[in-house]
Design a protein around this motif. Structure first.
Motif, mmCIF file in Angstrom:
data_model
loop_
_atom_site.group_PDB
_atom_site.id
_atom_site.type_symbol
_atom_site.label_atom_id
_atom_site.label_comp_id
_atom_site.label_asym_id
_atom_site.label_seq_id
_atom_site.Cartn_x
_atom_site.Cartn_y
_atom_site.Cartn_z
ATOM 1 N N GLU A 173 0.828 -1.214 0.000
ATOM 2 C CA GLU A 173 0.000 0.000 0.000
ATOM 3 C C GLU A 173 0.855 1.255 0.000
ATOM 4 O O GLU A 173 0.561 2.228 -0.715
ATOM 5 C CB GLU A 173 -0.925 -0.010 1.221
ATOM 6 C CG GLU A 173 -2.001 -1.091 1.168
ATOM 7 C CD GLU A 173 -2.755 -1.232 2.478
ATOM 8 O OE1 GLU A 173 -2.332 -0.595 3.477
ATOM 9 O OE2 GLU A 173 -3.761 -1.973 2.506
ATOM 10 N N ARG A 174 1.910 1.233 0.758
ATOM 11 C CA ARG A 174 2.752 2.431 0.875
ATOM 12 C C ARG A 174 3.619 2.645 -0.363
ATOM 13 O O ARG A 174 3.885 3.781 -0.755
ATOM 14 C CB ARG A 174 3.594 2.326 2.146
ATOM 15 C CG ARG A 174 2.720 2.326 3.409
ATOM 16 C CD ARG A 174 3.519 2.238 4.674
ATOM 17 N NE ARG A 174 4.326 3.439 4.867
ATOM 18 C CZ ARG A 174 5.112 3.627 5.927
ATOM 19 N NH1 ARG A 174 5.187 2.694 6.870
ATOM 20 N NH2 ARG A 174 5.810 4.734 6.047
ATOM 21 N N LEU A 175 4.055 1.555 -0.986
ATOM 22 C CA LEU A 175 4.798 1.689 -2.246
ATOM 23 C C LEU A 175 3.911 2.299 -3.327
ATOM 24 O O LEU A 175 4.349 3.175 -4.091
ATOM 25 C CB LEU A 175 5.319 0.323 -2.691
ATOM 26 C CG LEU A 175 6.468 -0.271 -1.882
ATOM 27 C CD1 LEU A 175 6.681 -1.734 -2.252
ATOM 28 C CD2 LEU A 175 7.756 0.524 -2.088
ATOM 29 N N LEU A 176 2.668 1.850 -3.394
ATOM 30 C CA LEU A 176 1.725 2.395 -4.375
ATOM 31 C C LEU A 176 1.387 3.846 -4.066
ATOM 32 O O LEU A 176 1.322 4.690 -4.971
ATOM 33 C CB LEU A 176 0.452 1.550 -4.394
ATOM 34 C CG LEU A 176 0.607 0.121 -4.944
ATOM 35 C CD1 LEU A 176 -0.659 -0.688 -4.698
ATOM 36 C CD2 LEU A 176 0.949 0.153 -6.434
ATOM 37 N N ALA A 177 1.216 4.160 -2.794
ATOM 38 C CA ALA A 177 0.915 5.534 -2.397
ATOM 39 C C ALA A 177 2.073 6.474 -2.724
ATOM 40 O O ALA A 177 1.865 7.657 -3.018
ATOM 41 C CB ALA A 177 0.608 5.592 -0.900
ATOM 42 N N GLY A 178 3.290 5.921 -2.710
ATOM 43 C CA GLY A 178 4.471 6.741 -2.997
ATOM 44 C C GLY A 178 4.698 6.996 -4.471
ATOM 45 O O GLY A 178 5.462 7.896 -4.829
ATOM 46 N N GLY A 179 4.068 6.201 -5.339
ATOM 47 C CA GLY A 179 4.207 6.475 -6.757
ATOM 48 C C GLY A 179 4.568 5.314 -7.653
ATOM 49 O O GLY A 179 4.525 5.441 -8.883
ATOM 50 N N TYR A 180 4.927 4.165 -7.082
ATOM 51 C CA TYR A 180 5.177 3.013 -7.949
ATOM 52 C C TYR A 180 3.868 2.566 -8.609
ATOM 53 O O TYR A 180 2.803 2.593 -7.987
ATOM 54 C CB TYR A 180 5.747 1.843 -7.148
ATOM 55 C CG TYR A 180 7.220 1.941 -6.846
ATOM 56 C CD1 TYR A 180 8.167 1.879 -7.864
ATOM 57 C CD2 TYR A 180 7.664 2.052 -5.548
ATOM 58 C CE1 TYR A 180 9.523 1.954 -7.588
ATOM 59 C CE2 TYR A 180 9.019 2.118 -5.248
ATOM 60 C CZ TYR A 180 9.944 2.076 -6.282
ATOM 61 O OH TYR A 180 11.280 2.148 -6.004
ATOM 62 N N ARG A 181 3.930 2.145 -9.864
ATOM 63 C CA ARG A 181 2.781 1.582 -10.556
ATOM 64 C C ARG A 181 2.473 0.191 -9.992
ATOM 65 O O ARG A 181 3.363 -0.484 -9.472
ATOM 66 C CB ARG A 181 3.053 1.439 -12.059
ATOM 67 C CG ARG A 181 3.573 2.680 -12.748
ATOM 68 C CD ARG A 181 3.879 2.370 -14.225
ATOM 69 N NE ARG A 181 4.583 1.121 -14.419
ATOM 70 C CZ ARG A 181 5.908 0.981 -14.319
ATOM 71 N NH1 ARG A 181 6.683 2.017 -14.007
ATOM 72 N NH2 ARG A 181 6.464 -0.213 -14.533
ATOM 73 N N GLU A 182 1.242 -0.250 -10.141
ATOM 74 C CA GLU A 182 0.886 -1.599 -9.697
ATOM 75 C C GLU A 182 1.673 -2.664 -10.442
ATOM 76 O O GLU A 182 1.975 -3.727 -9.893
ATOM 77 C CB GLU A 182 -0.622 -1.842 -9.871
ATOM 78 C CG GLU A 182 -1.479 -1.106 -8.869
ATOM 79 C CD GLU A 182 -2.724 -1.896 -8.480
ATOM 80 O OE1 GLU A 182 -2.856 -3.069 -8.897
ATOM 81 O OE2 GLU A 182 -3.547 -1.332 -7.747
ATOM 82 N N ASP A 183 2.007 -2.378 -11.725
ATOM 83 C CA ASP A 183 2.737 -3.372 -12.511
ATOM 84 C C ASP A 183 4.253 -3.208 -12.412
ATOM 85 O O ASP A 183 4.995 -3.843 -13.152
ATOM 86 C CB ASP A 183 2.282 -3.336 -13.969
ATOM 87 C CG ASP A 183 2.605 -2.006 -14.653
ATOM 88 O OD1 ASP A 183 3.023 -1.044 -13.973
ATOM 89 O OD2 ASP A 183 2.435 -1.933 -15.893
ATOM 90 N N THR A 184 4.725 -2.360 -11.497
ATOM 91 C CA THR A 184 6.172 -2.243 -11.295
ATOM 92 C C THR A 184 6.725 -3.591 -10.839
ATOM 93 O O THR A 184 6.205 -4.193 -9.892
ATOM 94 C CB THR A 184 6.503 -1.187 -10.222
ATOM 95 O OG1 THR A 184 5.966 0.072 -10.611
ATOM 96 C CG2 THR A 184 8.004 -1.061 -10.040
ATOM 97 N N PRO A 185 7.752 -4.095 -11.484
ATOM 98 C CA PRO A 185 8.310 -5.389 -11.083
ATOM 99 C C PRO A 185 8.802 -5.376 -9.635
ATOM 100 O O PRO A 185 9.319 -4.365 -9.138
ATOM 101 C CB PRO A 185 9.477 -5.587 -12.056
ATOM 102 C CG PRO A 185 9.116 -4.757 -13.247
ATOM 103 C CD PRO A 185 8.420 -3.556 -12.687
ATOM 104 N N ALA A 186 8.641 -6.495 -8.973
ATOM 105 C CA ALA A 186 9.100 -6.663 -7.597
ATOM 106 C C ALA A 186 9.550 -8.102 -7.411
ATOM 107 O O ALA A 186 9.292 -8.968 -8.253
ATOM 108 C CB ALA A 186 7.994 -6.299 -6.609
ATOM 109 N N ALA A 187 10.233 -8.352 -6.315
ATOM 110 C CA ALA A 187 10.675 -9.717 -6.009
ATOM 111 C C ALA A 187 10.804 -9.868 -4.501
ATOM 112 O O ALA A 187 11.126 -8.913 -3.790
ATOM 113 C CB ALA A 187 12.004 -10.022 -6.688
ATOM 114 N N ILE A 188 10.546 -11.070 -4.050
ATOM 115 C CA ILE A 188 10.788 -11.428 -2.653
ATOM 116 C C ILE A 188 11.838 -12.532 -2.665
ATOM 117 O O ILE A 188 11.653 -13.560 -3.323
ATOM 118 C CB ILE A 188 9.509 -11.948 -1.968
ATOM 119 C CG1 ILE A 188 8.386 -10.910 -2.034
ATOM 120 C CG2 ILE A 188 9.795 -12.325 -0.518
ATOM 121 C CD1 ILE A 188 7.025 -11.445 -1.585
#
Length: 251
Positions: A173-188
């Motif tokens: 939620e906070r990453l999206l609120a900060g400006g990253y797009r929902e489709d921004t790649p991520a990894a765990i």
């Protein structure tokens, strides 16, 4: 002499050669037993005194250090990863300074670099991102307000987020609120370089779902940024035949 040594992110052979040699020389080792690979203790000589700091307070750790120095013994304080990142080393060094005790640091491989190796990832792709932000979310210990996830997300740079894998819904939620797009790649990446390592590619919008599906609650670093897609980047000028360097003339 006291040495602060980075144990690396997991695999016993990811400690530096210098760190290995210091473990072999040590008369006393205090290791972070909650995260350091116990295989590293096999480098210690049989006579070495070994303490697990996971069960110790700061005062108890320092008592062992001060005693070792008084007895002119070599002590290795073995921290997980790279001690300068979330290592809580400065408070120990401060007490050593107050007591006039000499010490040195030996770097280690931090989890974000173990994670990058697991994914064969480059954080700094030309024209995609030239910065890596290493941070964490506030949990039982706080984070300065000026260093909020939202403020860092606004840069759109590569991010490595530590100590936050148990709060993935809030992190998303906070990453999206900060400006990253929902489709921004991520990894765990769970326990990078350990035998039970797990790596999961997703997007910022599916971060929480991915963590839940794979039962990730701790011991993972979260990576965010377009570099994870490994596309859309420019070639490095360093190897461009028309680019002049101190070692090569343009062709």
């Amino acid at each position: 002499m006291i040495y602060f040594v980075g144990a690396g992110c997991g695999a016993a052979d990811l400690i530096t050669v210098r760190g290995m040699k210091l473990l072999q020389l040590a008369d006393v080792i205090i290791y972070a037993g909650s995260l350091v690979n116990p295989e590293l203790l096999e480098y210690a000589k049989k006579s070495c005194e070994i303490y697990n700091s996971a069960t110790m307070t700061l005062d108890e750790v320092m008592e062992v250090m001060l005693k070792a120095d008084k007895e002119n013994k070599t002590l290795v304080r073995l921290h997980t990863g790279e001690p300068s990142i979330y290592g809580a080393v400065q408070e120990q060094m401060h007490i050593l300074d107050e007591n006039g005790i000499a010490y040195e640091s030996c770097p280690g491989v931090s989890a974000c670099f173990g994670a990058a190796a697991a994914l064969n990832l480059e954080y700094t792709l030309p024209e995609v991102s030239q910065s890596l932000i290493i941070t964490r979310m506030a949990g039982r210990t706080g984070v300065p307000k000026k260093e909020s996830i939202e403020s860092f997300a606004a840069h759109g740079a590569s991010m490595a987020i530590y100590l936050s894998s148990g709060m993935l819904k809030e992190l998303q939620e906070r990453l999206l609120a900060g400006g990253y797009r929902e489709d921004t790649p991520a990894a765990i990446v769970y326990k990078a370089s350990w035998p039970d390592e797990g790596k999961y590619i997703c997007t910022v919008g599916t971060l929480a779902k991915t963590g839940e599906e794979n039962e990730i609650k701790n011991l993972a670093v979260v990576l965010v940024g377009d570099v994870i897609a490994k596309s859309g980047y420019a070639l490095s000028k360093l190897y461009d035949p028309e680019f002049e360097t101190a070692f090569r003339k343009p062709k």
